[in-house]
Design an enzyme around this catalytic site. Structure first.
Site, short mmCIF file in Angstrom:
data_model
loop_
_atom_site.label_atom_id
_atom_site.label_comp_id
_atom_site.label_asym_id
_atom_site.label_seq_id
_atom_site.Cartn_x
_atom_site.Cartn_y
_atom_site.Cartn_z
N HIS A 331 0.84 -1.20 0.00
CA HIS A 331 0.00 0.00 0.00
C HIS A 331 0.88 1.24 0.00
CE1 HIS A 331 -1.89 3.26 2.50
NE2 HIS A 331 -2.80 3.15 1.54
N SER A 332 0.48 2.25 -0.77
CA SER A 332 1.17 3.53 -0.80
C SER A 332 2.63 3.35 -1.24
CB SER A 332 1.07 4.22 0.57
OG SER A 332 1.51 5.55 0.50
N LEU A 333 3.57 3.75 -0.42
CA LEU A 333 4.98 3.57 -0.75
C LEU A 333 5.29 2.09 -0.96
CD1 LEU A 333 7.96 4.39 -0.95
CD2 LEU A 333 8.06 4.28 1.54
#
Length: 520
Positions: A331-333
């Site tokens: 998720h995300s980074l």
């Protein structure tokens, strides 16, 4: 007297021919649009081959942690034993109880009753799989791939084309809602705190005993959670980056210098040079909207950066499961790093709400097969259009990301994007807090009856107003000071003038705008 009957002319009427031609064209159009979806799940057309439920379940088996920055040589692995699971469950319940006193506390697990548990580390995940015809490199050994990326392997154009193969592999069924939710929960699992106990084994050199005990957990490293299906021999590697203060959904509300350095290096145009008020994270900035491209590439490849750390984690997983099919998620980074890892080694990758990772993929010179159709890629980006980080709009001096010191300037993704239109369907407004993983799981992934359709991204260019030069000295060396003589009549005078001319001209650029061919 017998009369010979006249022979009939076997010609169809114009109306008949028109109908046949129309039907033929419609069939060809239908075949053209159905072909990518057909190939994206393999060569078999049977429903059983397209959507197969795994015979076993995925359980957490081990956890890797890898340092960055000054601690980049530190790499450890923890085997998840019943004792570790028990201790993790107690810490989870304690943390959950404490979090009830704070209304704005990010939940550690989904609130959906279907996935309810008292211990996320003992949860068994069910994933559906599908066959995928994927174009990837024939030789995927990490040592070869690294030499290829760093330009240490010379090959002709014919050899480079021959190194790509169409490989029938097993991939997660991204059209199945339950599978997408399970992968998102695996991504969120990497955010849940682990008790600082257990038998950590050094993967590389011995651990420095002077390092703080909380290394790798709360602020200064990358973590990888390994889920394994023993029946199907499939591994899912869930990747978590460092915590990020001010960016919701990034785990603990703590931050480190390494976090901003790597985030701003990956997702900014040039070392986070947003304005003269910003402190750059590298020395590649030359002047106004001009950046040293080779300097950026070297910075991203450094051993103390995120990319090298996540490659080391993958090497450990590959050594642990040499014959298994490996999928990556995050998720995300963590999603962006999962995509970079999938691009590097030809692995199916599913990312959630990740920033645009096309620009760092190009700067790292990751393998892009020639003439690759998008439906033969194994990278999928799930997100919604009310998340400015995923949509690439969390930039500018007054943006939420900039106010907390993050230059999230990229918007372009590789592979395919699977976007939920929550702005129109649910009336959401664009807000950075919509980036949170459990808000995404509970209100988006579980809020729709079906998974979002994955399509090819629209044409996109990052950092269009920036000029990227081969090196810092290139611009000054491309200008020559010449002396010319001019003669006038009736008297002859000699004068010296300084004329600035360009020694080379760009005659070919790639689609990112970088010059690839020069002419004197």
């Amino acid at each position: 007297m017998l009369h010979k009957s006249p022979s009939r002319k076997r010609f169809a009427s114009p109306l008949h021919l028109g109908c046949i031609l129309t039907l033929t064209v419609l069939c060809l159009i239908a075949y053209y649009f159905a072909l990518p979806d057909y190939l994206s799940v393999g060569k078999s057309s049977s429903r059983g081959a397209m959507d197969q439920k795994s015979d076993g379940t995925f359980r957490l088996k081990s956890i890797y942690r890898h340092g960055v920055g000054a601690n980049h040589r530190l790499h450890q692995r923890l085997e998840v034993t019943p004792e570790v699971i028990s201790a993790a469950g107690m810490l989870y319940q304690e943390t959950t109880t404490q979090g009830q006193d704070f209304e704005d506390q990010e939940p550690l697990w989904t609130t959906n009753a279907e996935y309810a548990t008292t211990n996320p580390f003992d949860f068994e995940f069910e994933l559906r799989r599908m066959p995928l015809l994927m174009k990837r490199m024939k030789e995927r050994d990490p040592e070869f791939i690294e030499s290829y990326i760093y330009g240490e392997t010379y090959m002709t154009e014919e050899e480079e084309h021959a190194m790509w193969i169409d490989d029938d592999i097993v991939a997660p069924n991204i059209t199945d809602r339950g599978t997408v939710v399970s992968l998102a929960l695996m991504s969120s699992n990497a955010y849940v705190r682990i008790p600082q106990t257990g038998d950590w084994r050094n993967v590389t050199e011995p651990w420095n005993e002077t390092e703080p005990e909380d290394f790798g957990w709360d602020g200064d490293g990358i973590r990888g959670h390994v889920f394994y299906n023993e029946v199907e021999n499939i591994v899912v590697l869930s990747i978590k980056g460092t915590s990020a203060q001010g960016l919701p959904g990034s785990g603990e509300d703590e931050t480190t210098g390494n976090d901003k350095i790597n985030d701003n290096l990956l997702f900014s145009c040039c070392c986070a040079r947003v304005s003269y008020l910003w402190t750059t994270v590298c020395d590649c900035y030359v002047k106004s909207y001009t950046c040293d491209e080779s300097c950026l590439e070297k910075e991203l490849r450094r051993k103390d950066r995120f990319y090298s750390a996540v490659v080391d984690i993958y090497k450990g997983v590959l050594k642990e499961y040499p014959d298994a099919a490996i999928w990556v998620t995050g998720h995300s980074l963590g999603g962006a790093l999962a995509s970079l890892l999938g691009r590097t080694f030809g692995l199916p990758a599913v990312a959630f709400e990740s920033p645009g990772e096309l620009l760092p993929s190009k700067r790292l010179h990751l393998p892009f097969p020639p003439g690759l159709p998008s439906y033969m890629e194994g990278i999928w980006h799930f997100g919604h259009n009310a998340d400015p980080i995923f949509m690439g709009t969390c930039n500018g001096a007054s943006s939420s990301c900039s106010l907390v010191g993050y230059a999230m300037e990229t918007a372009c993704h590789t592979g395919r994007v699977c976007v939920y239109d929550v702005v129109n369907d649910k009336g959401w407004s664009v807000n950075m807090f919509n980036h949170r993983i459990h808000k995404v799981i509970d209100e988006v992934l579980l809020g729709y009856e079906q998974a979002a359709k994955c399509v090819e991204p629209e044409p996109c260019v990052d950092c269009y107003n920036w000029k990227f030069i081969p090196s810092r000295d290139w611009e000054s060396s491309s200008r020559l000071i010449t002396k010319t003589k001019s003669h006038a009549a009736p008297t002859t005078t000699t004068r010296t003038t300084a004329t600035t001319t360009s020694s080379s001209t760009c005659v070919g650029r790639n689609w990112l705008g970088f010059c690839t061919k020069y002419e004197l």
